[in-house]
Design a protein around this motif. Structure first.
Motif, PDB file in Angstrom:
ATOM      1  N   THR A 181       0.800  -1.164   0.273  1.00  0.00           N
ATOM      2  CA  THR A 181      -0.141   0.099   0.000  1.00  0.00           C
ATOM      3  C   THR A 181       0.964   1.113   0.067  1.00  0.00           C
ATOM      4  OG1 THR A 181      -0.060   0.038   2.699  1.00  0.00           O
ATOM      5  CG2 THR A 181      -1.879  -1.142   1.333  1.00  0.00           C
ATOM      6  N   GLU A 182       0.421   2.282  -0.655  1.00  0.00           N
ATOM      7  CA  GLU A 182       1.084   3.374  -0.741  1.00  0.00           C
ATOM      8  C   GLU A 182       0.195   4.821  -0.650  1.00  0.00           C
ATOM      9  OE1 GLU A 182       4.035   6.200  -3.856  1.00  0.00           O
ATOM     10  OE2 GLU A 182       3.443   3.970  -4.073  1.00  0.00           O
ATOM     11  N   SER A 183       0.178   5.641   0.496  1.00  0.00           N
ATOM     12  CA  SER A 183      -0.451   6.745   0.639  1.00  0.00           C
ATOM     13  C   SER A 183       0.283   7.981   0.166  1.00  0.00           C
ATOM     14  CB  SER A 183      -1.130   6.780   1.870  1.00  0.00           C
ATOM     15  OG  SER A 183      -0.228   6.684   2.802  1.00  0.00           O
ATOM     16  N   PRO A 184      -0.366   8.724  -0.766  1.00  0.00           N
ATOM     17  CA  PRO A 184       0.483   9.798  -1.239  1.00  0.00           C
ATOM     18  C   PRO A 184       0.625  11.035  -0.345  1.00  0.00           C
ATOM     19  CG  PRO A 184      -1.414  10.010  -2.110  1.00  0.00           C
ATOM     20  CD  PRO A 184      -1.429   8.732  -1.446  1.00  0.00           C
ATOM     21  N   ARG A 185       1.924  11.683  -0.452  1.00  0.00           N
ATOM     22  CA  ARG A 185       1.961  12.672   0.439  1.00  0.00           C
ATOM     23  C   ARG A 185       1.021  13.902   0.354  1.00  0.00           C
ATOM     24  NH1 ARG A 185       7.896  15.641   1.096  1.00  0.00           N
ATOM     25  NH2 ARG A 185       7.310  16.945   2.741  1.00  0.00           N
ATOM     26  N   PHE A 186       0.723  14.039  -1.085  1.00  0.00           N
ATOM     27  CA  PHE A 186      -0.290  15.036  -1.298  1.00  0.00           C
ATOM     28  C   PHE A 186      -1.222  14.458  -2.319  1.00  0.00           C
ATOM     29  CE2 PHE A 186       3.757  17.546  -1.103  1.00  0.00           C
ATOM     30  CZ  PHE A 186       3.546  18.243  -0.186  1.00  0.00           C
ATOM     31  N   GLY A 187      -2.889  14.896  -2.077  1.00  0.00           N
ATOM     32  CA  GLY A 187      -3.560  14.253  -2.980  1.00  0.00           C
ATOM     33  C   GLY A 187      -4.410  13.123  -2.218  1.00  0.00           C
ATOM     34  N   LYS A 188      -5.236  12.633  -2.820  1.00  0.00           N
ATOM     35  CA  LYS A 188      -6.279  11.642  -2.151  1.00  0.00           C
ATOM     36  C   LYS A 188      -6.124  10.244  -3.008  1.00  0.00           C
ATOM     37  CE  LYS A 188      -9.424  15.284  -1.141  1.00  0.00           C
ATOM     38  NZ  LYS A 188     -10.927  15.628  -0.898  1.00  0.00           N
ATOM     39  N   ARG A 189      -5.352   9.805  -3.764  1.00  0.00           N
ATOM     40  CA  ARG A 189      -5.292   8.627  -4.365  1.00  0.00           C
ATOM     41  C   ARG A 189      -4.561   7.521  -3.538  1.00  0.00           C
ATOM     42  NH1 ARG A 189      -7.810   7.673  -8.712  1.00  0.00           N
ATOM     43  NH2 ARG A 189      -8.428   9.301 -10.008  1.00  0.00           N
TER      44      ARG A 189
END
Length: 195
Positions: free
Chosen positions: A139-147
């Motif tokens: 899993t990867e959650s971005p630093r900016f954004g909502k994807r």
């Protein structure tokens, strides 16, 4: 002596002038005039009307028999019995156990992880992986954004990423916790099987 009005030279149809020119090929046939197409359509209509009238005469001349009435009913019965046998041969989907389930989706993509494995969908494309076909889930959650990105890795070094757009960044932590619970319950690492 005759005189011609206009150019005496023929138009060039060569690759220097026309890049689509291929020697030996003929040009496409010209379209039929509209009058000829209308005449063909009219002649086809009269031929079909004559065929319909001949069928009506044949139907009036042939007496109806009880066998003719039973014949259409038999194929329907066979069709229903075949469809019953088809439904009997299809395996029933196994009921979901009471284990954890992870589901996330947006307008284009969705992911579902449960006891049977991981199911990915993006637009009209779908991929299903059983737990024994999965090497890792990342899993990867971005630093900016909502994807939120989830990547399914297979043992043969292929990976299948999918991005889910979250309504808020707070959903990332919730999704990671739910996915971890599913992975802990169903996914078996190779480390556990090693002596």
């Amino acid at each position: 002596m005759e005189q011609r009005i206009g150019s005496k030279s023929q138009p060039l149809d060569a690759a220097a002038v026309n890049p689509a020119y291929i020697p030996g090929l003929t040009s496409p046939a010209k379209a039929e005039p509209k009058d000829a197409a209308v005449e063909e359509a009219a002649s086809e209509e009269t031929a079909s009307e004559e065929a319909v009238s001949e069928e009506a005469v044949v139907e009036d001349a042939a007496p109806e028999t009880p066998v003719a009435e039973k014949a259409p009913a038999e194929p329907e019965e066979e069709a229903t019995s075949e469809s019953d046998s088809d439904s009997d041969s299809e395996p029933e989907p196994e009921p979901d156990p009471d284990g954890p389930v992870f589901e996330a989706s947006d307008r284009r993509a969705s992911i579902k992880a449960d006891h049977s494995g991981v199911h990915l969908r993006l637009d009209d494309q779908e991929a299903e992986f059983r737990w024994d076909e999965i090497g890792a889930v990342e899993t990867e959650s971005p630093r900016f954004g909502k994807r939120f990105t989830i990547t399914v890795h297979t043992p043969d070094r292929r990976w299948y990423p999918i991005e889910i757009e979250a309504t808020a960044r707070a959903r990332f932590k919730e999704w990671e916790d739910q996915l971890d619970a599913v992975l802990d319950a169903y996914f078996e690492d190779g480390e556990e099987s090693a002596p």
